[in-house]
Scaffold this motif. Structure first.
Motif, PDB file in Angstrom:
ATOM      1  N   GLY A  70    -141.347   9.956  62.487  1.00  0.00           N
ATOM      2  CA  GLY A  70    -142.580  10.435  61.866  1.00  0.00           C
ATOM      3  C   GLY A  70    -142.324  11.510  60.818  1.00  0.00           C
ATOM      4  N   ARG A  71    -141.067  11.873  60.628  1.00  0.00           N
ATOM      5  CA  ARG A  71    -140.718  12.920  59.664  1.00  0.00           C
ATOM      6  C   ARG A  71    -140.999  12.442  58.238  1.00  0.00           C
ATOM      7  NH1 ARG A  71    -134.831  15.472  58.366  1.00  0.00           N
ATOM      8  NH2 ARG A  71    -135.604  17.054  56.938  1.00  0.00           N
ATOM      9  N   ILE A  72    -141.521  13.350  57.431  1.00  0.00           N
ATOM     10  CA  ILE A  72    -141.837  13.060  56.038  1.00  0.00           C
ATOM     11  C   ILE A  72    -140.677  13.513  55.151  1.00  0.00           C
ATOM     12  CG2 ILE A  72    -143.427  13.551  54.124  1.00  0.00           C
ATOM     13  CD1 ILE A  72    -144.721  11.936  56.393  1.00  0.00           C
ATOM     14  N   HIS A  73    -140.296  12.653  54.222  1.00  0.00           N
ATOM     15  CA  HIS A  73    -139.256  12.961  53.245  1.00  0.00           C
ATOM     16  C   HIS A  73    -139.874  12.823  51.858  1.00  0.00           C
ATOM     17  CE1 HIS A  73    -136.110  12.721  56.308  1.00  0.00           C
ATOM     18  NE2 HIS A  73    -136.784  11.686  56.780  1.00  0.00           N
ATOM     19  N   ALA A  74    -139.680  13.830  51.037  1.00  0.00           N
ATOM     20  CA  ALA A  74    -140.200  13.788  49.677  1.00  0.00           C
ATOM     21  C   ALA A  74    -139.114  13.326  48.723  1.00  0.00           C
ATOM     22  CB  ALA A  74    -140.699  15.164  49.269  1.00  0.00           C
ATOM     23  N   THR A  75    -139.545  12.739  47.633  1.00  0.00           N
ATOM     24  CA  THR A  75    -138.615  12.285  46.593  1.00  0.00           C
ATOM     25  C   THR A  75    -138.925  13.023  45.292  1.00  0.00           C
ATOM     26  OG1 THR A  75    -140.025  10.532  45.705  1.00  0.00           O
ATOM     27  CG2 THR A  75    -138.651   9.970  47.628  1.00  0.00           C
ATOM     28  N   ASP A  76    -138.108  12.772  44.292  1.00  0.00           N
ATOM     29  CA  ASP A  76    -138.392  13.309  42.955  1.00  0.00           C
ATOM     30  C   ASP A  76    -138.958  12.203  42.059  1.00  0.00           C
ATOM     31  OD1 ASP A  76    -136.090  11.804  42.530  1.00  0.00           O
ATOM     32  OD2 ASP A  76    -134.945  13.444  41.622  1.00  0.00           O
ATOM     33  N   ILE A  77    -139.623  11.243  42.700  1.00  0.00           N
ATOM     34  CA  ILE A  77    -140.277  10.130  42.007  1.00  0.00           C
ATOM     35  C   ILE A  77    -141.783  10.395  42.023  1.00  0.00           C
ATOM     36  CG2 ILE A  77    -140.700   7.650  42.016  1.00  0.00           C
ATOM     37  CD1 ILE A  77    -138.072   7.443  43.720  1.00  0.00           C
ATOM     38  N   ALA A  78    -142.409  10.298  40.881  1.00  0.00           N
ATOM     39  CA  ALA A  78    -143.841  10.589  40.764  1.00  0.00           C
ATOM     40  C   ALA A  78    -144.691   9.326  40.843  1.00  0.00           C
ATOM     41  CB  ALA A  78    -144.128  11.299  39.447  1.00  0.00           C
ATOM     42  N   CYS A  79    -145.918   9.509  41.192  1.00  0.00           N
ATOM     43  CA  CYS A  79    -146.923   8.449  41.165  1.00  0.00           C
ATOM     44  C   CYS A  79    -146.966   7.850  39.762  1.00  0.00           C
ATOM     45  CB  CYS A  79    -148.281   9.057  41.521  1.00  0.00           C
ATOM     46  SG  CYS A  79    -149.687   7.982  41.178  1.00  0.00           S
ATOM     47  N   ARG A  80    -147.345   6.608  39.677  1.00  0.00           N
ATOM     48  CA  ARG A  80    -147.390   5.934  38.379  1.00  0.00           C
ATOM     49  C   ARG A  80    -148.428   6.522  37.434  1.00  0.00           C
ATOM     50  NH1 ARG A  80    -151.111   1.103  38.573  1.00  0.00           N
ATOM     51  NH2 ARG A  80    -152.026   1.141  40.656  1.00  0.00           N
ATOM     52  N   LEU A  81    -149.394   7.287  37.952  1.00  0.00           N
ATOM     53  CA  LEU A  81    -150.399   7.933  37.098  1.00  0.00           C
ATOM     54  C   LEU A  81    -150.015   9.362  36.701  1.00  0.00           C
ATOM     55  CD1 LEU A  81    -153.786   6.837  38.715  1.00  0.00           C
ATOM     56  CD2 LEU A  81    -152.654   5.905  36.681  1.00  0.00           C
ATOM     57  N   PHE A  82    -148.892   9.828  37.176  1.00  0.00           N
ATOM     58  CA  PHE A  82    -148.486  11.214  36.919  1.00  0.00           C
ATOM     59  C   PHE A  82    -148.052  11.408  35.473  1.00  0.00           C
ATOM     60  CE2 PHE A  82    -145.421  14.782  37.134  1.00  0.00           C
ATOM     61  CZ  PHE A  82    -146.268  15.738  37.650  1.00  0.00           C
ATOM     62  N   ASP A  83    -148.586  12.454  34.853  1.00  0.00           N
ATOM     63  CA  ASP A  83    -148.214  12.825  33.488  1.00  0.00           C
ATOM     64  C   ASP A  83    -147.234  13.985  33.601  1.00  0.00           C
ATOM     65  OD1 ASP A  83    -148.026  14.028  30.964  1.00  0.00           O
ATOM     66  OD2 ASP A  83    -150.100  13.560  30.450  1.00  0.00           O
ATOM     67  N   ALA A  84    -145.955  13.714  33.360  1.00  0.00           N
ATOM     68  CA  ALA A  84    -144.910  14.729  33.531  1.00  0.00           C
ATOM     69  C   ALA A  84    -145.052  15.898  32.563  1.00  0.00           C
ATOM     70  CB  ALA A  84    -143.533  14.093  33.390  1.00  0.00           C
ATOM     71  N   ALA A  85    -145.677  15.689  31.432  1.00  0.00           N
ATOM     72  CA  ALA A  85    -145.841  16.760  30.448  1.00  0.00           C
ATOM     73  C   ALA A  85    -146.865  17.796  30.900  1.00  0.00           C
ATOM     74  CB  ALA A  85    -146.241  16.179  29.096  1.00  0.00           C
ATOM     75  N   THR A  86    -147.908  17.338  31.582  1.00  0.00           N
ATOM     76  CA  THR A  86    -148.972  18.252  32.008  1.00  0.00           C
ATOM     77  C   THR A  86    -148.939  18.550  33.506  1.00  0.00           C
ATOM     78  OG1 THR A  86    -150.536  16.456  32.445  1.00  0.00           O
ATOM     79  CG2 THR A  86    -150.506  17.394  30.197  1.00  0.00           C
ATOM     80  N   CYS A  87    -148.143  17.779  34.252  1.00  0.00           N
ATOM     81  CA  CYS A  87    -148.100  17.865  35.725  1.00  0.00           C
ATOM     82  C   CYS A  87    -149.477  17.608  36.332  1.00  0.00           C
ATOM     83  CB  CYS A  87    -147.542  19.218  36.197  1.00  0.00           C
ATOM     84  SG  CYS A  87    -145.763  19.314  36.035  1.00  0.00           S
TER      85      CYS A  87
END
Length: 161
Positions: free
Chosen positions: A44-61
């Protein structure tokens, strides 16, 4: 006799009683909640990635289609007071989580600092840390992008510059 300064709304207003503007202002715009998370089926442990949602705007976060995000991305979780209190994957720096836990917002939060730039200065923002969006990576490669930092409190965020 001098009147005491009024307290910030997040200290005295329950999440359920906040108006839309107050609620939305709790988001510091770090983008950590927009990163793909994986749940270990056994623990049940959660692991985060450095992959963003497809709607994420990396310039504005920020989300590129915030108003329609839960329709366009069906597994996008719309935050509510109830959800904030139960989601285990919200980062420890999240304004919603901090207020729900009865804690104050940190120095770098835009409601405290008066500027969104402090989120990046404190190392909380994902700006410059996102590897790619989820629609730009093969599913079998996602596990290789697990990172500890999205679910950690950055060292710089604990102290004022």
């Amino acid at each position: 006799m001098r009147e005491p300064a009024s307290r910030p709304f997040w200290r005295d207003t329950p999440l359920e009683a906040m108006d839309r503007a107050q609620w939305e202002s709790l988001c510091d715009g770090c983008g950590r909640c927009c990163l793909v998370k994986l749940e270990d089926e056994d623990t049940g442990r959660i692991h985060a990635t450095d992959i963003a949602c497809r709607l994420f705007d990396a310039a504005t976060c920020r989300c590129a289609d915030y108003e329609n995000r839960t329709t366009v991305v069906p597994d996008c979780v719309g935050l509510t007071p109830e959800a904030v209190r139960t989601l285990t994957w919200l980062p420890p720096t999240c304004g919603y989580r901090l207020v729900a836990e009865g804690r104050d917002l940190p120095w770098w939060h835009p409601l405290v600092s008066g500027t969104p730039e402090t989120v990046e200065q404190a190392g909380v923002s994902v700006k410059g840390k996102v590897h790619c969006r989820e629609d730009e990576i093969a599913l079998e490669d996602v596990v290789d992008r697990i990172r500890p930092w999205p679910l950690a409190w950055p060292k710089k965020a604990g102290r004022k510059p």
